[in-house]
Design an enzyme around this catalytic site. Structure first.
Site, PDB file in Angstrom:
ATOM      1  N   HIS A 295       0.960  -1.128   0.049  1.00 29.36           N
ATOM      2  CA  HIS A 295       0.018   0.060  -0.218  1.00 29.36           C
ATOM      3  C   HIS A 295       0.752   1.273  -0.061  1.00 29.36           C
ATOM      4  CE1 HIS A 295      -3.291   2.650   0.923  1.00 29.36           C
ATOM      5  NE2 HIS A 295      -2.710   3.310   1.593  1.00 29.36           N
TER       6      HIS A 295
ATOM      7  N   ASP B 147     -14.828   3.132   8.951  1.00 32.35           N
ATOM      8  CA  ASP B 147     -13.719   4.074   8.304  1.00 32.35           C
ATOM      9  C   ASP B 147     -14.571   4.943   7.479  1.00 32.35           C
ATOM     10  OD1 ASP B 147     -11.061   4.844   7.914  1.00 32.35           O
ATOM     11  OD2 ASP B 147     -11.393   4.019   5.956  1.00 32.35           O
TER      12      ASP B 147
ATOM     13  N   ARG C 267     -14.076  13.307   9.872  1.00 29.40           N
ATOM     14  CA  ARG C 267     -12.889  13.850  10.192  1.00 29.40           C
ATOM     15  C   ARG C 267     -12.731  14.730   9.040  1.00 29.40           C
ATOM     16  NH1 ARG C 267      -9.432   8.798   9.397  1.00 29.40           N
ATOM     17  NH2 ARG C 267      -7.469  10.569   9.536  1.00 29.40           N
TER      18      ARG C 267
ATOM     19  N   SER D   1      -7.170   4.037   9.812  1.00 34.05           N
ATOM     20  CA  SER D   1      -7.862   3.962   8.624  1.00 34.05           C
ATOM     21  C   SER D   1      -7.306   3.142   7.624  1.00 34.05           C
ATOM     22  CB  SER D   1      -8.011   5.529   8.261  1.00 34.05           C
ATOM     23  OG  SER D   1      -8.589   5.564   6.977  1.00 34.05           O
TER      24      SER D   1
ATOM     25  N   LYS E 238      -8.355  -1.289   6.063  1.00 32.59           N
ATOM     26  CA  LYS E 238      -8.664  -1.627   4.724  1.00 32.59           C
ATOM     27  C   LYS E 238      -7.843  -2.524   4.448  1.00 32.59           C
ATOM     28  CE  LYS E 238      -8.775   2.990   4.241  1.00 32.59           C
ATOM     29  NZ  LYS E 238      -9.182   4.557   3.751  1.00 32.59           N
TER      30      LYS E 238
HETATM   31  N1  URA Z   1      -5.553   7.680   3.702  1.00 32.71           N
HETATM   32  C1  URA Z   1      -6.716   6.827   4.344  1.00 32.71           C
HETATM   33  O1  URA Z   1      -7.175   5.804   3.785  1.00 32.71           O
HETATM   34  N2  URA Z   1      -7.202   7.293   5.647  1.00 32.71           N
HETATM   35  C2  URA Z   1      -6.751   8.254   6.273  1.00 32.71           C
HETATM   36  O2  URA Z   1      -7.196   8.827   7.263  1.00 32.71           O
HETATM   37  C3  URA Z   1      -5.434   9.233   5.570  1.00 32.71           C
HETATM   38  C4  URA Z   1      -5.514   8.897   4.291  1.00 32.71           C
END
Ligand code: URA
Ligand code: CA
Length: 434
Positions: free
Chosen positions: A82, A161, A168, A183, A187
């Protein structure tokens, strides 16, 4: 348990239990805890932080809020990669066939781009016929047969999320390390990876502009991996200038092909080898980085990485002829040269600004609903430290709509800074966090 006392507890700097964190995430997910209370909780985290244990609990509560991809039918250790997002970051396109050609299964769920950063799914969509929406059975079968498949993230991955991120975004609580780390990791974990290699970017074009912040974020994510039993390694890499030369979709597919042939940009090639080596080690395919690197260099040299790219495209119903005839990729109406206005050396190439210029040409999305033009983008001719003569081409614009052309030209001239002194380039790989 009541929400107000938990918000107060975090506000006053105390540690929440696993059950308390779960109560908040589940309640918020179910719509029982309203947005204003969750925003307040996020702000308390912003100021008071979270321990590694709390961050891991928050991550897992978000993982469990939705679907989890079961990759157990794929043989071997599944390693995901990632990137925290960059400009001209063509890495996934080169890395996926590279690692698969070295014998490690890659079952990857990727995202689309937004703003100045591009997304892998958009780049793959530039290949005619390529499908990034396979059902899970076909996805798994492809990985078992040819070791590689990449699809878009399904709608129901980590809904908590998604909901929390939206809050946020409008409450000044995006840039909190435990919130970002949980976050991202939620994923990846929900996507079913056994092990994760993170490419945490730092510099002008990155989410984390300062290297110290990038390291903190990387450490938080590696700690989550440790807590939840998914081996995680983070590479901190430079995003002070765009990666490679191409920024766009079809142009980045072409750049990936060049790189898999061993004829691509040095930085893209190197980052692929560094990230790929970590993936091979986590998958148990190599013991040392030297061994991994030589395996990866071998599959570039003997053409099997490029052959794997063809097989990957064919497997997902795309036109694999683009590998040998890149002119079959979407082409723009016009290619316009950007000429240097003086001689000297390239001092800086402001990555974020170049990414925004590519977006203005139509290569990226300003808002979620914008439609991408796969043919357009920017191909730089220079990297930081290169010498330039007056009127030499420093970039080529791939253009369809000329609406923003004047603005892009002038912004690009500002972004590619030329001066009389030869400058030191910043190191591509800053450090590796394990
Ligand atoms: N990328 C994400 O997936 N989450 C965040 O909180 C910030 C960047
Ligand atoms: Ca690139």
């Amino acid at each position: 348990m009541d929400t107000v006392s938990l918000i107060r507890k975090k506000r006053d700097g105390h540690e929440l239990s696993t059950e308390e964190i779960r109560f908040l995430v589940e309640g918020f997910s179910a719509g029982e805890i309203p947005d204003y209370q969750m925003s307040s909780f996020a702000m308390a985290i912003f100021f008071k932080g979270m321990t590694d244990r709390e961050t891991a609990d928050l991550t897992m509560a978000m993982v469990e809020s939705g679907e989890q991809v079961d990759l157990s039918k794929i043989n071997g250790i599944k390693v995901d990669k990632h990137s925290t997002g960059g400009v001209g970051d063509t890495t996934t396109l080169t890395l996926v066939p590279l690692v698969a050609a070295a014998g490690v299964p890659v079952a990857k769920l990727s995202g689309r781009g937004l703003g100045h950063t591009g997304g892998t799914i958009d780049k793959l969509d530039a290949i005619q016929g390529f499908s990034t929406e396979l059902d899970i059975e076909e996805f798994i079968q492809l990985v078992n047969n040819s070791k590689v498949a990449v699809v878009g993230q399904t709608a129901n991955l980590t809904p908590a999320d998604k909901k929390l991120y939206a809050l946020r975004d409008v409450t000044g609580t995006v840039d909190s390390i435990p919130l970002i780390a949980s976050s991202i990791m939620s994923k990846k974990i929900a996507s079913g990876a056994d092990a994760i290699v993170l490419d945490v970017k730092t510099g002008d074009g990155a989410f984390m502009k300062e290297e110290a912040d990038a390291i903190k974020l990387a450490e938080a994510m590696v700690a989550i991996g440790k807590q939840v039993g998914r081996k995680t390694i983070a590479v901190i890499s430079d995003m002070s200038q765009p990666l490679g030369y191409a920024i766009g979709n079809a142009v980045e597919v072409k750049e990936a092909i060049d790189t898999l042939k061993g004829e691509g940009p040095e930085d893209l090639h190197e980052l692929g080898l560094v990230l790929g080596s970590q993936m091979l080690i986590l998958a148990g395919r190599a013991k040392t980085t030297e061994e991994a690197r030589s395996l990866l260099e071998g599959v570039v040299k003997d053409g099997s990485a490029l052959a794997k790219f063809r097989e990957f495209i064919k497997g997902q119903h795309g036109n694999a002829e683009i590998v040998d005839q890149p002119e079959l990729l979407p082409q723009p109406a016009e290619k316009i040269q950007v000429l240097a206005e003086k001689s000297g050396f390239v001092q800086r190439i402001l990555a974020e600004e170049v990414g925004l210029c590519a977006m203005k040409l139509g290569a990226g999305r300003e808002t979620k609903d914008d439609v991408i033009d796969y043919a357009v983008g920017i191909v730089l001719h220079k990297k930081v430290g290169d010498s330039v003569s007056d009127k030499e081409t420093i970039a080529t614009l791939y253009v369809n709509e000329k609406e923003n052309l004047d603005e892009v030209m002038s912004r690009l001239h500002q972004a590619i800074q030329i001066g009389s002194e030869k400058v030191q380039t910043s190191a591509l790989i800053r450090c590796i966090i394990t």
